[in-house]
Design an enzyme around this catalytic site. Structure first.
Site, PDB file in Angstrom:
ATOM      1  N   ASN A 103       2.626   4.202  -1.763  1.00  0.00           N
ATOM      2  CA  ASN A 103       1.999   3.798  -3.016  1.00  0.00           C
ATOM      3  C   ASN A 103       2.809   3.423  -4.051  1.00  0.00           C
ATOM      4  OD1 ASN A 103       0.024   5.248  -1.704  1.00  0.00           O
ATOM      5  ND2 ASN A 103       0.054   7.196  -2.644  1.00  0.00           N
ATOM      6  N   HIS A 120       7.127   0.345  -0.752  1.00  0.00           N
ATOM      7  CA  HIS A 120       6.469  -0.719  -0.907  1.00  0.00           C
ATOM      8  C   HIS A 120       6.644  -1.080  -2.494  1.00  0.00           C
ATOM      9  CE1 HIS A 120       3.796  -0.088   2.907  1.00  0.00           C
ATOM     10  NE2 HIS A 120       5.086  -0.611   3.014  1.00  0.00           N
ATOM     11  N   CYS A 128      12.626 -10.922 -11.804  1.00  0.00           N
ATOM     12  CA  CYS A 128      12.669 -12.308 -12.037  1.00  0.00           C
ATOM     13  C   CYS A 128      12.758 -13.265 -10.963  1.00  0.00           C
ATOM     14  CB  CYS A 128      13.717 -12.597 -13.012  1.00  0.00           C
ATOM     15  SG  CYS A 128      14.269 -14.286 -13.462  1.00  0.00           S
ATOM     16  N   CYS A 149      10.277 -14.099 -17.525  1.00  0.00           N
ATOM     17  CA  CYS A 149      11.671 -13.119 -17.599  1.00  0.00           C
ATOM     18  C   CYS A 149      11.931 -13.453 -19.077  1.00  0.00           C
ATOM     19  CB  CYS A 149      12.770 -13.645 -16.695  1.00  0.00           C
ATOM     20  SG  CYS A 149      14.199 -13.088 -16.908  1.00  0.00           S
ATOM     21  N   CYS A 152      15.783 -15.411 -18.900  1.00  0.00           N
ATOM     22  CA  CYS A 152      15.805 -16.804 -18.621  1.00  0.00           C
ATOM     23  C   CYS A 152      14.340 -17.516 -18.644  1.00  0.00           C
ATOM     24  CB  CYS A 152      16.399 -16.902 -16.945  1.00  0.00           C
ATOM     25  SG  CYS A 152      15.273 -16.466 -15.713  1.00  0.00           S
ATOM     26  N   GLY A 189      -2.964  11.080   3.517  1.00  0.00           N
ATOM     27  CA  GLY A 189      -3.811   9.989   2.765  1.00  0.00           C
ATOM     28  C   GLY A 189      -3.396   8.598   3.469  1.00  0.00           C
ATOM     29  N   THR A 190      -3.049   8.487   4.421  1.00  0.00           N
ATOM     30  CA  THR A 190      -2.893   7.110   5.001  1.00  0.00           C
ATOM     31  C   THR A 190      -3.513   6.777   6.452  1.00  0.00           C
ATOM     32  OG1 THR A 190      -1.192   5.455   5.585  1.00  0.00           O
ATOM     33  CG2 THR A 190      -0.828   7.978   6.462  1.00  0.00           C
ATOM     34  N   PRO A 216      -9.253  13.042   5.450  1.00  0.00           N
ATOM     35  CA  PRO A 216     -10.758  13.390   5.512  1.00  0.00           C
ATOM     36  C   PRO A 216     -11.158  12.875   7.140  1.00  0.00           C
ATOM     37  CG  PRO A 216     -10.896  12.565   3.551  1.00  0.00           C
ATOM     38  CD  PRO A 216      -9.427  12.215   4.144  1.00  0.00           C
ATOM     39  N   ALA A 233      -6.600  15.926  -0.186  1.00  0.00           N
ATOM     40  CA  ALA A 233      -5.101  16.284  -0.246  1.00  0.00           C
ATOM     41  C   ALA A 233      -5.116  17.215  -1.366  1.00  0.00           C
ATOM     42  CB  ALA A 233      -4.243  15.086  -0.207  1.00  0.00           C
TER      43      ALA A 233
HETATM   44  C1  BV8 Z   1       7.259  -6.260   7.442  1.00  0.00           C
HETATM   45  C2  BV8 Z   1       2.298  -3.215  -1.770  1.00  0.00           C
HETATM   46  C3  BV8 Z   1       8.981  -7.646   8.496  1.00  0.00           C
HETATM   47  C4  BV8 Z   1       1.760  -4.404  -2.242  1.00  0.00           C
HETATM   48  C5  BV8 Z   1       1.605  -3.212   0.738  1.00  0.00           C
HETATM   49  C6  BV8 Z   1       3.702  -4.712  13.553  1.00  0.00           C
HETATM   50  C7  BV8 Z   1       2.270  -4.867  14.323  1.00  0.00           C
HETATM   51  C8  BV8 Z   1       1.406  -5.639  13.384  1.00  0.00           C
HETATM   52  C9  BV8 Z   1       1.740  -6.152  12.246  1.00  0.00           C
HETATM   53  C10 BV8 Z   1       3.028  -5.913  11.558  1.00  0.00           C
HETATM   54  C11 BV8 Z   1       4.011  -5.478  12.431  1.00  0.00           C
HETATM   55  N1  BV8 Z   1       5.022  -5.511  11.828  1.00  0.00           N
HETATM   56  C12 BV8 Z   1       4.766  -6.115  10.482  1.00  0.00           C
HETATM   57  C13 BV8 Z   1       3.394  -6.328  10.583  1.00  0.00           C
HETATM   58  C14 BV8 Z   1       2.727  -7.089   9.446  1.00  0.00           C
HETATM   59  C15 BV8 Z   1       2.505  -6.077   8.380  1.00  0.00           C
HETATM   60  C16 BV8 Z   1       1.598  -5.164   8.769  1.00  0.00           C
HETATM   61  O1  BV8 Z   1       1.558  -3.909   9.167  1.00  0.00           O
HETATM   62  N2  BV8 Z   1       0.081  -5.620   8.844  1.00  0.00           N
HETATM   63  C17 BV8 Z   1      -0.879  -4.825   9.135  1.00  0.00           C
HETATM   64  C18 BV8 Z   1      -2.187  -5.043   8.027  1.00  0.00           C
HETATM   65  C19 BV8 Z   1      -1.338  -4.546  10.327  1.00  0.00           C
HETATM   66  N3  BV8 Z   1       3.588  -5.500   7.637  1.00  0.00           N
HETATM   67  C20 BV8 Z   1       4.269  -6.331   6.788  1.00  0.00           C
HETATM   68  O2  BV8 Z   1       3.991  -7.461   6.224  1.00  0.00           O
HETATM   69  C21 BV8 Z   1       5.496  -5.609   6.149  1.00  0.00           C
HETATM   70  N4  BV8 Z   1       6.740  -6.103   6.318  1.00  0.00           N
HETATM   71  O3  BV8 Z   1       7.088  -5.947   8.376  1.00  0.00           O
HETATM   72  O4  BV8 Z   1       8.336  -7.313   7.231  1.00  0.00           O
HETATM   73  C22 BV8 Z   1       7.966  -8.615   9.225  1.00  0.00           C
HETATM   74  C23 BV8 Z   1       7.270  -9.287   8.535  1.00  0.00           C
HETATM   75  C24 BV8 Z   1       6.502 -10.169   9.387  1.00  0.00           C
HETATM   76  C25 BV8 Z   1       6.282  -9.880  10.679  1.00  0.00           C
HETATM   77  C26 BV8 Z   1       7.070  -9.018  11.165  1.00  0.00           C
HETATM   78  C27 BV8 Z   1       8.019  -8.149  10.705  1.00  0.00           C
HETATM   79  C28 BV8 Z   1       5.350  -5.218   4.636  1.00  0.00           C
HETATM   80  C29 BV8 Z   1       3.934  -4.185   4.700  1.00  0.00           C
HETATM   81  C30 BV8 Z   1       3.762  -3.806   3.066  1.00  0.00           C
HETATM   82  C31 BV8 Z   1       2.943  -4.616   2.055  1.00  0.00           C
HETATM   83  N5  BV8 Z   1       2.585  -3.979   0.917  1.00  0.00           N
HETATM   84  N6  BV8 Z   1       1.485  -2.537  -0.422  1.00  0.00           N
HETATM   85  C32 BV8 Z   1       0.301  -3.826  -2.998  1.00  0.00           C
HETATM   86  O5  BV8 Z   1       0.044  -2.583  -3.015  1.00  0.00           O
HETATM   87  O6  BV8 Z   1      -0.099  -4.573  -3.779  1.00  0.00           O
HETATM   88  S1  BV8 Z   1       0.950  -2.182   2.076  1.00  0.00           S
HETATM   89  C33 BV8 Z   1      -0.609  -1.381   1.022  1.00  0.00           C
HETATM   90  O7  BV8 Z   1      -1.583  -1.413   2.249  1.00  0.00           O
HETATM   91  C34 BV8 Z   1      -0.210   0.135   0.975  1.00  0.00           C
HETATM   92  O8  BV8 Z   1       1.239   0.215   0.204  1.00  0.00           O
HETATM   93  C35 BV8 Z   1      -0.130   0.522   2.038  1.00  0.00           C
HETATM   94  O9  BV8 Z   1       0.884   0.645   3.035  1.00  0.00           O
HETATM   95  C36 BV8 Z   1      -1.439   0.105   3.063  1.00  0.00           C
HETATM   96  C37 BV8 Z   1      -2.795   0.772   2.755  1.00  0.00           C
HETATM   97  O10 BV8 Z   1      -2.631   1.988   3.688  1.00  0.00           O
HETATM   98  P1  BV8 Z   1      -2.960   3.046   3.037  1.00  0.00           P
HETATM   99  O11 BV8 Z   1      -2.295   3.598   1.883  1.00  0.00           O
HETATM  100  O12 BV8 Z   1      -3.026   4.144   4.255  1.00  0.00           O
HETATM  101  O13 BV8 Z   1      -4.470   3.232   2.409  1.00  0.00           O
HETATM  102  P2  BV8 Z   1      -5.930   3.020   3.305  1.00  0.00           P
HETATM  103  O14 BV8 Z   1      -7.004   2.506   2.315  1.00  0.00           O
HETATM  104  O15 BV8 Z   1      -5.681   2.120   4.602  1.00  0.00           O
HETATM  105  O16 BV8 Z   1      -6.148   4.382   3.826  1.00  0.00           O
HETATM  106  C38 BV8 Z   1      -6.485   5.520   2.918  1.00  0.00           C
HETATM  107  C39 BV8 Z   1      -6.645   6.743   3.755  1.00  0.00           C
HETATM  108  O17 BV8 Z   1      -6.773   7.813   2.769  1.00  0.00           O
HETATM  109  C40 BV8 Z   1      -7.713   6.563   4.760  1.00  0.00           C
HETATM  110  O18 BV8 Z   1      -7.181   7.288   5.890  1.00  0.00           O
HETATM  111  C41 BV8 Z   1      -8.838   7.721   4.035  1.00  0.00           C
HETATM  112  O19 BV8 Z   1      -9.365   8.304   5.141  1.00  0.00           O
HETATM  113  C42 BV8 Z   1      -7.916   8.753   3.411  1.00  0.00           C
HETATM  114  N7  BV8 Z   1      -8.214   9.358   2.190  1.00  0.00           N
HETATM  115  C43 BV8 Z   1      -9.056   8.989   1.360  1.00  0.00           C
HETATM  116  N8  BV8 Z   1      -9.297   9.971   0.404  1.00  0.00           N
HETATM  117  C44 BV8 Z   1      -8.405  10.976   0.366  1.00  0.00           C
HETATM  118  C45 BV8 Z   1      -7.592  10.913   1.822  1.00  0.00           C
HETATM  119  N9  BV8 Z   1      -6.818  11.436   2.392  1.00  0.00           N
HETATM  120  C46 BV8 Z   1      -6.371  12.495   1.780  1.00  0.00           C
HETATM  121  N10 BV8 Z   1      -7.188  13.110   0.468  1.00  0.00           N
HETATM  122  C47 BV8 Z   1      -8.108  12.123  -0.029  1.00  0.00           C
HETATM  123  N11 BV8 Z   1      -8.715  12.564  -1.086  1.00  0.00           N
END
Ligand code: BV8
Length: 247
Positions: A103, A120, A128, A149, A152, A189-190, A216, A233
């Site tokens: 988060n 993240h 900048c 910035c 600069c 929550g992920t 959930p 949570a």
């Molecule tokens: C990288 C910041 C080197 C910005 C974010 C391997 C395989 C496939 C793809 C890849 C791989 N390696 C890399 C990739 C590419 C990519 C990736 O993973 N793509 C995904 C879409 C498949 N990863 C990257 O690009 C990473 N960089 O690896 O660099 C590289 C580069 C290229 C290629 C190879 C290597 C960078 C990833 C970071 C991106 N930035 N955020 C912003 O926020 O604006 S990611 C962003 O999305 C969040 O930070 C978080 O990580 C993600 C969202 O996921 P969650 O937080 O889990 O949220 P979500 O809504 O999905 O789920 C919520 C959950 O909560 C649900 O399960 C729900 O049931 C539950 N819930 C709901 N209510 C509750 C609850 N739980 C408990 N209590 C409740 N009340």
């Protein structure tokens, strides 16, 4: 709430010295911040590749900043919930306790957690694009989009990790280090979809740690969990704490 499973989770935690926690947007849902893939998921309104990538920012920095300004507006109005607060409290309860979060909302720190790894980045920090200087900026709404910035005059960008960008190597190696040495990893929550964050619990499990998942809905990590607590949570963490504080 499955009281038997909660009791079991408290037992496992009570016998643990080093606890690591991985959180996602689900822990902030009860504070009023939309999750990414939930029904009010951010991504449904905006395609990730349209806004959270360096290409999108290069193409249309104004649009990307308008999105982050909108999210800052939402986050500025909300408070940490009992889920965040319980984790902050447990930092004193356990011998070693660390929060690893995906988060960018800063709510763990606002709840009082100190030992936090922000994988993240943080939406209240700007960088900048020229001298890479990182500063804090809490102006809501932003007076100028895109913001410049103060040193600069070059364009600022959010100090967050976009898709296709690598995570800070120091933070990532510390996160894998904690995952390898913890006795228990709480996964809260992920959807465990985004890499490399989603690999941390796998590292913990292969290093002998017990995984306790709070969500959930089932996730790709549920089958690795010693205990899976299907629920919110903000309700489950205080319930476990109630049992921990009892003894
Ligand atoms: C990288 C910041 C080197 C910005 C974010 C391997 C395989 C496939 C793809 C890849 C791989 N390696 C890399 C990739 C590419 C990519 C990736 O993973 N793509 C995904 C879409 C498949 N990863 C990257 O690009 C990473 N960089 O690896 O660099 C590289 C580069 C290229 C290629 C190879 C290597 C960078 C990833 C970071 C991106 N930035 N955020 C912003 O926020 O604006 S990611 C962003 O999305 C969040 O930070 C978080 O990580 C993600 C969202 O996921 P969650 O937080 O889990 O949220 P979500 O809504 O999905 O789920 C919520 C959950 O909560 C649900 O399960 C729900 O049931 C539950 N819930 C709901 N209510 C509750 C609850 N739980 C408990 N209590 C409740 N009340």
């Amino acid at each position: 709430m499955d009281t038997k499973a909660i009791k079991r989770a408290a037992e496992i935690l009570r016998d643990s010295r080093h606890v690591a926690v991985l959180t996602g947007s689900g822990i902030s849902a009860e504070s009023g911040i939309p999750t990414f893939r939930g029904k009010d998921g951010l991504w449904k309104q905006f395609r990730a590749e349209d806004l959270a990538t360096p290409e999108a920012f290069a193409r249309d920095p104004k649009l990307v900043w308008e999105w982050y300004d909108w999210r800052r507006g939402i986050i500025a109005k909300v408070e940490p919930n009992p889920g965040h607060r319980t984790l902050a409290k447990w930092e004193e309860f356990f011998h070693e306790f660390s929060v690893i979060t995906q988060n960018i909302d800063g709510l763990h720190a606002k709840a009082g957690s100190k030992n936090i790894l922000e994988l993240h980045g943080n939406i209240w920090k700007v960088r900048c694009t020229k001298d890479k200087n990182v500063t804090e900026n809490y102006t809501v709404p932003l007076t100028e989009i895109p913001p410049a910035c103060p040193v600069c005059g070059a364009m600022l960008r959010p100090h967050v990790v976009w898709f296709g960008e690598s995570l800070d190597t120091g933070i990532l190696s510390r996160a894998f280090g904690l995952s390898s040495s913890c006795d228990v990893m709480l996964v809260i929550g992920t959807s465990a979809f985004v890499q490399p964050a989603a690999s941390l619990p796998l590292r913990a499990a292969e290093s002998g740690a017990k995984i306790i998942e709070i969500n959930p809905d089932p996730t790709p990590l549920t089958s690795y969990a010693e205990i899976s607590l299907p629920g919110k949570a903000g309700e489950i963490l205080p319930a476990i704490d109630g049992l921990l504080q009892k003894e």
